[in-house]
Design an enzyme around this catalytic site. Structure first.
Site, PDB file in Angstrom:
ATOM      1  N   ARG A  91       0.827  -1.211   0.000  1.00  0.00           N
ATOM      2  CA  ARG A  91       0.000   0.000   0.000  1.00  0.00           C
ATOM      3  C   ARG A  91       0.862   1.263   0.000  1.00  0.00           C
ATOM      4  O   ARG A  91       0.342   2.367  -0.018  1.00  0.00           O
ATOM      5  CB  ARG A  91      -0.916   0.005   1.233  1.00  0.00           C
ATOM      6  CG  ARG A  91      -1.997  -1.050   1.125  1.00  0.00           C
ATOM      7  CD  ARG A  91      -2.948  -0.998   2.284  1.00  0.00           C
ATOM      8  NE  ARG A  91      -3.977  -2.010   2.134  1.00  0.00           N
ATOM      9  CZ  ARG A  91      -4.706  -2.492   3.131  1.00  0.00           C
ATOM     10  NH1 ARG A  91      -4.515  -2.050   4.365  1.00  0.00           N
ATOM     11  NH2 ARG A  91      -5.621  -3.402   2.908  1.00  0.00           N
ATOM     12  N   GLU A  98      -1.194  -8.870  -5.026  1.00  0.00           N
ATOM     13  CA  GLU A  98      -2.577  -9.327  -5.235  1.00  0.00           C
ATOM     14  C   GLU A  98      -2.640 -10.826  -5.520  1.00  0.00           C
ATOM     15  O   GLU A  98      -3.538 -11.511  -5.038  1.00  0.00           O
ATOM     16  CB  GLU A  98      -3.225  -8.541  -6.392  1.00  0.00           C
ATOM     17  CG  GLU A  98      -3.534  -7.088  -6.066  1.00  0.00           C
ATOM     18  CD  GLU A  98      -4.509  -6.939  -4.906  1.00  0.00           C
ATOM     19  OE1 GLU A  98      -5.260  -7.877  -4.592  1.00  0.00           O
ATOM     20  OE2 GLU A  98      -4.508  -5.851  -4.286  1.00  0.00           O
ATOM     21  N   GLN A 127      -4.079 -16.244  -2.122  1.00  0.00           N
ATOM     22  CA  GLN A 127      -3.753 -17.586  -1.659  1.00  0.00           C
ATOM     23  C   GLN A 127      -3.790 -17.741  -0.156  1.00  0.00           C
ATOM     24  O   GLN A 127      -4.035 -18.822   0.342  1.00  0.00           O
ATOM     25  CB  GLN A 127      -2.367 -17.990  -2.156  1.00  0.00           C
ATOM     26  CG  GLN A 127      -2.119 -17.512  -3.548  1.00  0.00           C
ATOM     27  CD  GLN A 127      -1.153 -18.357  -4.315  1.00  0.00           C
ATOM     28  OE1 GLN A 127      -1.190 -18.329  -5.506  1.00  0.00           O
ATOM     29  NE2 GLN A 127      -0.307 -19.118  -3.682  1.00  0.00           N
ATOM     30  N   LEU A 187       3.461 -21.366  -0.515  1.00  0.00           N
ATOM     31  CA  LEU A 187       2.263 -20.561  -0.796  1.00  0.00           C
ATOM     32  C   LEU A 187       1.178 -21.374  -1.493  1.00  0.00           C
ATOM     33  O   LEU A 187       0.002 -21.014  -1.447  1.00  0.00           O
ATOM     34  CB  LEU A 187       2.626 -19.377  -1.707  1.00  0.00           C
ATOM     35  CG  LEU A 187       2.986 -18.056  -1.053  1.00  0.00           C
ATOM     36  CD1 LEU A 187       3.363 -17.040  -2.120  1.00  0.00           C
ATOM     37  CD2 LEU A 187       1.832 -17.523  -0.216  1.00  0.00           C
ATOM     38  N   GLY A 188       1.583 -22.450  -2.164  1.00  0.00           N
ATOM     39  CA  GLY A 188       0.600 -23.270  -2.884  1.00  0.00           C
ATOM     40  C   GLY A 188       0.222 -22.643  -4.226  1.00  0.00           C
ATOM     41  O   GLY A 188       0.697 -21.564  -4.588  1.00  0.00           O
ATOM     42  N   TYR A 245     -10.579 -10.008 -11.241  1.00  0.00           N
ATOM     43  CA  TYR A 245     -10.212  -9.407  -9.954  1.00  0.00           C
ATOM     44  C   TYR A 245      -8.835  -8.755 -10.030  1.00  0.00           C
ATOM     45  O   TYR A 245      -8.657  -7.583  -9.690  1.00  0.00           O
ATOM     46  CB  TYR A 245     -10.241 -10.445  -8.814  1.00  0.00           C
ATOM     47  CG  TYR A 245      -9.556  -9.874  -7.606  1.00  0.00           C
ATOM     48  CD1 TYR A 245     -10.191  -8.898  -6.836  1.00  0.00           C
ATOM     49  CD2 TYR A 245      -8.238 -10.213  -7.298  1.00  0.00           C
ATOM     50  CE1 TYR A 245      -9.536  -8.290  -5.779  1.00  0.00           C
ATOM     51  CE2 TYR A 245      -7.574  -9.610  -6.248  1.00  0.00           C
ATOM     52  CZ  TYR A 245      -8.227  -8.658  -5.488  1.00  0.00           C
ATOM     53  OH  TYR A 245      -7.567  -8.030  -4.459  1.00  0.00           O
ATOM     54  N   ASP A 288     -13.294  -9.423  -4.868  1.00  0.00           N
ATOM     55  CA  ASP A 288     -12.815 -10.702  -4.344  1.00  0.00           C
ATOM     56  C   ASP A 288     -13.855 -11.251  -3.356  1.00  0.00           C
ATOM     57  O   ASP A 288     -14.967 -10.715  -3.241  1.00  0.00           O
ATOM     58  CB  ASP A 288     -11.437 -10.545  -3.696  1.00  0.00           C
ATOM     59  CG  ASP A 288     -11.484  -9.703  -2.423  1.00  0.00           C
ATOM     60  OD1 ASP A 288     -12.546  -9.111  -2.119  1.00  0.00           O
ATOM     61  OD2 ASP A 288     -10.469  -9.663  -1.703  1.00  0.00           O
ATOM     62  N   CYS A 323     -16.323  -6.675   8.504  1.00  0.00           N
ATOM     63  CA  CYS A 323     -17.433  -7.513   8.027  1.00  0.00           C
ATOM     64  C   CYS A 323     -16.876  -8.919   7.823  1.00  0.00           C
ATOM     65  O   CYS A 323     -16.708  -9.396   6.706  1.00  0.00           O
ATOM     66  CB  CYS A 323     -17.982  -6.922   6.722  1.00  0.00           C
ATOM     67  SG  CYS A 323     -19.613  -7.525   6.308  1.00  0.00           S
ATOM     68  N   CYS A 356     -18.842  -0.494  12.229  1.00  0.00           N
ATOM     69  CA  CYS A 356     -18.781  -0.446  10.760  1.00  0.00           C
ATOM     70  C   CYS A 356     -19.198   0.929  10.232  1.00  0.00           C
ATOM     71  O   CYS A 356     -20.263   1.445  10.589  1.00  0.00           O
ATOM     72  CB  CYS A 356     -19.704  -1.516  10.175  1.00  0.00           C
ATOM     73  SG  CYS A 356     -19.712  -1.491   8.369  1.00  0.00           S
ATOM     74  N   CYS A 388     -26.748  -0.408   5.635  1.00  0.00           N
ATOM     75  CA  CYS A 388     -26.692  -1.862   5.512  1.00  0.00           C
ATOM     76  C   CYS A 388     -28.048  -2.535   5.733  1.00  0.00           C
ATOM     77  O   CYS A 388     -28.541  -2.626   6.857  1.00  0.00           O
ATOM     78  CB  CYS A 388     -25.664  -2.413   6.492  1.00  0.00           C
ATOM     79  SG  CYS A 388     -25.406  -4.188   6.284  1.00  0.00           S
TER      80      CYS A 388
HETATM   81  S1  SF4 Z   1     -23.121  -3.168   9.013  1.00  0.00           S
HETATM   82 FE1  SF4 Z   1     -23.315  -4.465   7.210  1.00  0.00          FE
HETATM   83  S2  SF4 Z   1     -21.409  -4.122   6.068  1.00  0.00           S
HETATM   84 FE2  SF4 Z   1     -21.079  -3.359   8.133  1.00  0.00          FE
HETATM   85  S3  SF4 Z   1     -20.172  -5.071   9.255  1.00  0.00           S
HETATM   86 FE3  SF4 Z   1     -22.381  -5.170   9.578  1.00  0.00          FE
HETATM   87  S4  SF4 Z   1     -23.105  -6.540   7.990  1.00  0.00           S
HETATM   88 FE4  SF4 Z   1     -21.052  -5.890   7.367  1.00  0.00          FE
END
Ligand code: SF4
Length: 352
Positions: A26, A38, A43, A81-82, A121, A139, A193, A204, A210
């Site tokens: 990063r 990536e 893996q 790593l496979g 991806y 992903d 999540c 979150c 959500c």
């Molecule tokens: S609010 Fe929704 S997106 Fe956030 S952690 Fe909970 S389930 Fe996952």
């Protein structure tokens, strides 16, 4: 229920900017380094990737060095790593990039997708993170977050669901920061999540958006169809030792662990008499006692149950105690240790 775009970019990116883990890939916009990270991250876990990434980039710092890498060296860097075909595909792709793209990964998703081993991806991750191109990178983490956000019961193992998810993410990508958005979605999936455990909705940044959280269904999402059970295989593995080294041979050039080194082995669980008969058939003589233990290794589609015999090679030609002679082994076998450069897959390493 379908998957639809949500106005989550601003809170997600704000969260990412203070919560993201500091990781070496990063800290760079080098497309090659991002590509390497990536592929490795597909893996295994981030913590496991860190030393592999550092070693790989130090040994093969550019696409040109990867294109020219000797296969044994490449596989040694990937050892443990496979999915070794991914390393080989990276080298094949590096050769195409050197040949057709002036040694630089193309700044175009379609061109990236034409390179060996690069799927939607990886192409989306390279394009968005290295080149700021508005391409989705979806992903398993992103599929899970999206399914919960949208309270979607679509089966995420189906290609049609993945396609829909890519379209939904593409519609949410903010102008100017597609790579940050993609990385933030993956980071949210990895750290908040969570898979196989209740999501941490209380912390979150997307809680207000959500539908899964509102409907209390988040923990039961995403929906995944059951995989076919793994094939079970028994085999007998020979850990033949001498002077701190172990005998290895090369596997076939196709199939599981193609072209990798392996400990000599035979199908089924051989009893001691059958094991000794197999050694005699190979022309290998042993000195002293042997021991027996078991080991298990799980691949994606097959599970190996191994009966392991640890033995010490004998033979009239073993005059040099520091370096065992090759002529006590069948043709094509070799003595390996950490310094010898033979890449031994984890399945066999755990037998030693
Ligand atoms: S609010 Fe929704 S997106 Fe956030 S952690 Fe909970 S389930 Fe996952």
């Amino acid at each position: 229920m379908s998957v639809y775009p949500l106005p989550i970019a601003a809170p997600l990116i704000e969260w990412y900017q203070h919560a993201a883990r500091k990781l070496p890939w990063r800290e760079t916009r080098d497309a090659y380094h991002i590509w390497v990270s990536e592929v490795m991250l597909q893996q295994t876990r981030v913590e496991a990737v860190l030393p592999y990434y550092a070693r790989f980039i130090a040994a093969l710092p550019t696409i040109a060095t990867l294109a020219e890498a000797n296969e044994d060296r490449l596989l040694k860097l990937w050892e443990g790593l496979g999915y070794y075909s991914r390393a080989r595909n990276m080298r094949r792709a590096a050769r195409v990039v050197r040949q057709s793209h002036g040694g630089v990964l193309p700044q175009d998703v379609k061109a990236l997708l034409r390179l060996p081993g690069i799927g939607p991806y990886t192409a989306g991750a390279i394009a968005s993170i290295a080149y700021n191109i508005p391409a989705p990178a979806v992903d398993g983490n992103v599929l899970r977050v999206l399914a919960r956000l949208c309270n979607s019961t679509l089966d995420i193992t189906l290609p049609a669901t993945r396609q829909l998810a890519r379209a939904a993410i593409a519609a949410m990508l903010p102008a100017g920061a597609p790579g940050t958005f993609n990385q933030a979605m993956m980071e949210l999936g990895a750290c908040v999540c969570l898979p196989n455990t209740p999501p941490l909705c209380g912390v979150c940044p997307l809680c207000a958006f959500c539908a899964g959280h509102r409907g209390s269904a988040a923990a039961s999402l995403p929906v995944k169809s059951k995989k076919a059970p793994r094939r079970q295989e028994d085999l007998t593995v020979f850990a033949i030792r001498r002077c701190g080294r172990v005998a290895v041979r090369k596997r076939d050039s196709s199939g599981l662990l193609a072209g990798m080194y392996e400990l000599p082995n035979a199908p089924g669980h051989l009893n001691e008499a059958a094991m000794l008969a197999q050694l005699a058939a190979w022309g290998v003589t042993i000195a002293g006692a042997f021991t027996r233990h078991t080991a298990k290794h799980i691949f994606t589609h097959v599970e190996w149950h191994m009966r392991v015999y640890t033995l010490h090679a004998g033979g009239a030609h073993m005059t040099d105690r520091a370096r065992p002679a090759d002529n006590v082994l069948p043709a094509g076998w070799a003595w390996a240790d950490e310094a010898s450069g033979h890449a031994l897959p984890s399945a066999f390493k755990k037998c030693l």
